[in-house]
Design a protein around this motif. Structure first.
Motif, PDB file in Angstrom:
ATOM      1  N   ASP A 460      -0.786  -1.728  -1.916  1.00 28.20           N
ATOM      2  CA  ASP A 460      -2.275  -2.081  -3.050  1.00 28.20           C
ATOM      3  C   ASP A 460      -3.596  -1.666  -1.929  1.00 28.20           C
ATOM      4  O   ASP A 460      -4.468  -0.898  -2.246  1.00 28.20           O
ATOM      5  CB  ASP A 460      -2.788  -3.539  -3.788  1.00 28.20           C
ATOM      6  CG  ASP A 460      -1.398  -2.835  -5.351  1.00 28.20           C
ATOM      7  OD1 ASP A 460      -0.783  -1.394  -5.263  1.00 28.20           O
ATOM      8  OD2 ASP A 460      -0.812  -4.237  -5.390  1.00 28.20           O
ATOM      9  N   LEU A 461      -4.518  -2.701  -1.071  1.00 25.60           N
ATOM     10  CA  LEU A 461      -5.385  -2.737  -0.374  1.00 25.60           C
ATOM     11  C   LEU A 461      -5.429  -0.366   0.156  1.00 25.60           C
ATOM     12  O   LEU A 461      -6.216  -0.126  -0.148  1.00 25.60           O
ATOM     13  CB  LEU A 461      -5.056  -3.362   0.811  1.00 25.60           C
ATOM     14  CG  LEU A 461      -6.857  -3.229   1.774  1.00 25.60           C
ATOM     15  CD1 LEU A 461      -7.679  -3.848   0.542  1.00 25.60           C
ATOM     16  CD2 LEU A 461      -6.016  -4.660   2.656  1.00 25.60           C
ATOM     17  N   LEU A 462      -4.150  -0.547   0.613  1.00 27.56           N
ATOM     18  CA  LEU A 462      -4.202   1.077   1.162  1.00 27.56           C
ATOM     19  C   LEU A 462      -4.602   2.244   0.115  1.00 27.56           C
ATOM     20  O   LEU A 462      -6.251   2.859   0.022  1.00 27.56           O
ATOM     21  CB  LEU A 462      -2.811   1.814   1.842  1.00 27.56           C
ATOM     22  CG  LEU A 462      -3.261   0.232   2.775  1.00 27.56           C
ATOM     23  CD1 LEU A 462      -1.807   0.760   3.827  1.00 27.56           C
ATOM     24  CD2 LEU A 462      -4.276   0.615   3.948  1.00 27.56           C
ATOM     25  N   ALA A 463      -4.327   1.307  -0.880  1.00 26.83           N
ATOM     26  CA  ALA A 463      -3.820   3.231  -2.075  1.00 26.83           C
ATOM     27  C   ALA A 463      -5.686   2.597  -3.371  1.00 26.83           C
ATOM     28  O   ALA A 463      -5.628   3.183  -3.550  1.00 26.83           O
ATOM     29  CB  ALA A 463      -2.963   2.617  -2.735  1.00 26.83           C
ATOM     30  N   MET A 464      -5.299   1.547  -3.107  1.00 28.14           N
ATOM     31  CA  MET A 464      -6.948   1.017  -3.553  1.00 28.14           C
ATOM     32  C   MET A 464      -8.442   1.658  -2.790  1.00 28.14           C
ATOM     33  O   MET A 464      -9.317   1.758  -3.121  1.00 28.14           O
ATOM     34  CB  MET A 464      -7.494  -0.230  -4.475  1.00 28.14           C
ATOM     35  CG  MET A 464      -6.310  -0.706  -4.688  1.00 28.14           C
ATOM     36  SD  MET A 464      -6.140   0.478  -7.050  1.00 28.14           S
ATOM     37  CE  MET A 464      -7.180  -0.851  -8.297  1.00 28.14           C
ATOM     38  N   SER A 465      -8.297   1.497  -1.965  1.00 28.05           N
ATOM     39  CA  SER A 465      -9.505   1.672  -1.089  1.00 28.05           C
ATOM     40  C   SER A 465      -9.338   3.157  -0.117  1.00 28.05           C
ATOM     41  O   SER A 465     -10.765   3.769  -0.483  1.00 28.05           O
ATOM     42  CB  SER A 465      -9.494   0.960   0.690  1.00 28.05           C
ATOM     43  OG  SER A 465      -9.339  -0.708   0.250  1.00 28.05           O
ATOM     44  N   PHE A 466      -8.832   3.647   0.234  1.00 31.29           N
ATOM     45  CA  PHE A 466      -8.574   4.542   0.503  1.00 31.29           C
ATOM     46  C   PHE A 466      -7.638   6.617  -0.332  1.00 31.29           C
ATOM     47  O   PHE A 466      -8.544   7.606   0.060  1.00 31.29           O
ATOM     48  CB  PHE A 466      -7.630   4.835   1.890  1.00 31.29           C
ATOM     49  CG  PHE A 466      -7.968   4.196   2.646  1.00 31.29           C
ATOM     50  CD1 PHE A 466      -9.609   4.303   3.060  1.00 31.29           C
ATOM     51  CD2 PHE A 466      -7.558   3.095   3.324  1.00 31.29           C
ATOM     52  CE1 PHE A 466      -9.752   3.375   3.894  1.00 31.29           C
ATOM     53  CE2 PHE A 466      -7.750   2.079   3.947  1.00 31.29           C
ATOM     54  CZ  PHE A 466      -9.133   2.318   4.839  1.00 31.29           C
ATOM     55  N   ARG A 467      -7.339   5.861  -1.519  1.00 30.24           N
ATOM     56  CA  ARG A 467      -6.348   7.233  -2.549  1.00 30.24           C
ATOM     57  C   ARG A 467      -7.905   7.301  -3.221  1.00 30.24           C
ATOM     58  O   ARG A 467      -8.643   6.465  -3.487  1.00 30.24           O
ATOM     59  CB  ARG A 467      -5.764   6.621  -3.223  1.00 30.24           C
ATOM     60  CG  ARG A 467      -4.741   6.893  -3.007  1.00 30.24           C
ATOM     61  CD  ARG A 467      -2.950   6.702  -3.481  1.00 30.24           C
ATOM     62  NE  ARG A 467      -3.099   7.375  -4.024  1.00 30.24           N
ATOM     63  CZ  ARG A 467      -1.792   8.211  -4.272  1.00 30.24           C
ATOM     64  NH1 ARG A 467      -1.038   8.356  -3.079  1.00 30.24           N
ATOM     65  NH2 ARG A 467      -1.398   9.284  -4.670  1.00 30.24           N
TER      66      ARG A 467
END
Ligand SMILES: Cc1cc2nc3c(=O)[nH]c(=O)nc-3n(C[C@H](O)[C@H](O)[C@H](O)COP(=O)(O)OP(=O)(O)OC[C@H]3O[C@@H](n4cnc5c(N)ncnc54)[C@H](O)[C@@H]3O)c2cc1C
Length: 479
Positions: A460-467
């Motif tokens: 989630d951190l990756l998806a919410m920060s970088f997508r």
């Protein structure tokens, strides 16, 4: 009815998520006006509502607490009133408390496409806002789940539900039966055992129960040696990585983990205790939530013979207590129905778009924070398999990112547009009673990003920060 000044963002709910939402708005989208409407007369949500003996967190407070105001002692499992106070202190420290309107339950909210705004009605007034942010939790505050049994009216004692714990209930010297084997039952039993003559946990089906230290020594060590912010960040990461590790292991190697949990229970109970009967669930670990108990307090109460477990279906209440289908009778002066919650999303608010009612079950959840086809509506949820706040804070930060992007591009309305081939999947991967009972009423997740709810902080951190924050969103410019 009084109509208040138009507000940019109206937040519903002054629990952990509502306070987190307000903090992030102040910090990241400072130009926005906002207000919180709260149905209760106190702050804290869950941590104000539940007042049964021993109420406490069962995930560690370092990840349950706000990342921007970390918990500063080594106490990892914290009692409910202390968590409520911490939520209030946080709201006061950051100037949020004064912007909460208490005793203002929101009843209806309707979106007008021509005005590009929500009109929100509470019991006391009417508001208009550009964005509505529901931080209203996941269960019904008005009613808990309460099955009925034959013979209840014959029972000579008192029946209570944990969601509405009576102030005047005196347990000293009483025999108490707690129906249920979930987090609430295992939390209250050791606390009740301290006062009552005896307490019996009456369970139809056992749960996985895992003992963990109530204090986090490593946290204490780091807090004493490092600057507070660095210590807090390391403790938080340590705990969230451990949670992910144990969850993944349980899902990948359920038989091993199930056996290990039962072995630990056997070690904590007197030799020969029938662990298979009372502590061996018929499902895999994390098909339903695991129950964590601090310092093995439930097992200590059982060793002292102040608490015991009876496994089997309840046939009926009798004047003297409960009778199981096996014929076993449990004498009780008080019966506590720790039978769970009724899930309820969106705070029970009647939502409508241009006069058409919104039925949650017809919608998909977008990035875990919006509903397909519903403009300018945000939802705060947490994790079911880790601390709630880990996810609700990620959501709050992503919402601010979206708001800032819209402001920069002069956009007034955003609506998640669902692809026609998206496959419907249940939103939660649990088969607990409260989830199953509510499944038909809940929105779905899809089979691919940004429509999935992975219940995994790193993903989630990756998806919410970088997508991209605005994939598959449809925008309308400001008029
Ligand atoms: C007994 C219990 C123990 C738990 N323990 C843990 C734990 O250890 N760790 C963990 O991570 N999670 C735990 N949870 C989940 C817990 O609910 C979350 O941790 C977290 O407190 C949820 O915060 P929230 O602000 O999103 O929702 P809530 O705490 O439910 O707060 C929602 C607020 O919205 C208000 N509201 C609702 N509808 C309306 C409306 N229509 N109008 C106005 N106001 C409204 C409510 O009055 C409430 O104040 C537990 C839950 C329960 C019930």
């Amino acid at each position: 009815m009084e109509v208040s000044k138009h507000i940019d963002v109206l937040i519903v709910g002054a629990g952990i998520s509502g306070i987190d939402a307000a903090y992030r708005l102040q910090e990241r989208s400072p130009g926005k006006s906002w207000l919180i409407l709260e149905a209760r007369d106190r702050i804290g949500g869950t941590w104000d509502l539940f007042r049964y003996p021993g109420v406490r967190s069962d995930s560690d407070i370092f990840t349950l607490g706000f990342p921007f105001r970390p918990w500063r002692t080594d106490q990892a499992i914290v009692e409910g009133p202390a968590i409520r106070q911490y939520v209030e202190d946080t709201a006061r420290e950051f100037g949020i408390f004064e912007r909460i309107r208490f005793s203002e339950g929101v009843l209806r909210a309707s979106w007008s496409s021509s005005d590009a705004r929500w009109t929100v009605e509470s019991a006391k007034g009417r508001y208009t806002c550009s964005f509505l942010w529901l931080a209203s939790g996941y269960y019904d505050y008005a009613q808990g789940y309460r099955p009925q049994w034959p013979g209840e009216s014959e029972f000579a004692g008192r029946i209570v539900h944990p969601q509405f714990w009576p102030k005047d209930l005196e347990l000293a010297g009483k025999r108490v039966a707690v129906i249920g084997s979930g987090a609430t039952a295992v939390t209250m039993i050791p606390a009740i055992a301290e006062r009552a003559a005896h307490v019996t946990m009456v369970q139809r089906t056992p749960s996985y129960i895992v003992a963990r230290p109530g204090r986090d020594r490593a946290a204490g060590w780091l807090q004493r040696r490092l600057p507070p912010a660095l210590a807090a960040s390391l403790i938080r990461w340590k705990n969230l990585l451990l949670t992910i590790y144990f969850y993944d292991r349980a899902r990948k190697r359920p038989a091993d983990v199930s056996r290990r949990i039962r072995e630990e229970v056997a070690k904590a109970l007197p030799p020969g205790y029938p662990v298979e009967r009372d502590f061996s669930p018929p499902y895999k670990p994390w098909d339903q939530r695991l129950c964590l108990i601090p310092d093995g307090d439930l097992f200590a109460a059982m060793r002292s013979r102040k608490a015991s477990v009876a496994t089997g279906a309840i046939e009926r209440f009798t004047p003297a207590g409960l009778k199981l289908a096996s014929g076993e009778e449990i004498a009780a002066d008080v019966v506590v129905t720790a039978t769970g919650l009724n899930m309820r999303l969106a705070g029970g608010i009647d939502l409508a778009i241009d006069g058409k009612p919104v039925r949650l079950s017809e919608h998909f959840i977008y990035k875990g924070m919006m509903l397909s086809g519903v403009p300018n509506l945000f939802l705060s949820f947490g994790y079911a398999n880790a601390s709630w706040t880990l996810r609700s804070d990620l959501t709050a930060r992503a919402i601010c990112r979206l708001l800032n992007r819209m402001a920069k591009r002069g956009l007034g309305t955003c609506t998640p547009a669902v692809p026609s081939d998206l496959a419907r999947q249940p939103i939660l991967g649990l088969n607990s009673g409260y989830v199953k009972r509510a499944e038909a009423l809940l929105p779905s997740q899809g089979d691919r990003q940004p429509w999935t709810v992975p219940q995994h902080y790193i993903r989630d951190l990756l998806a919410m920060s970088f997508r991209r924050i605005d994939e598959t969103l449809e925008f309308v410019s400001k008029a």
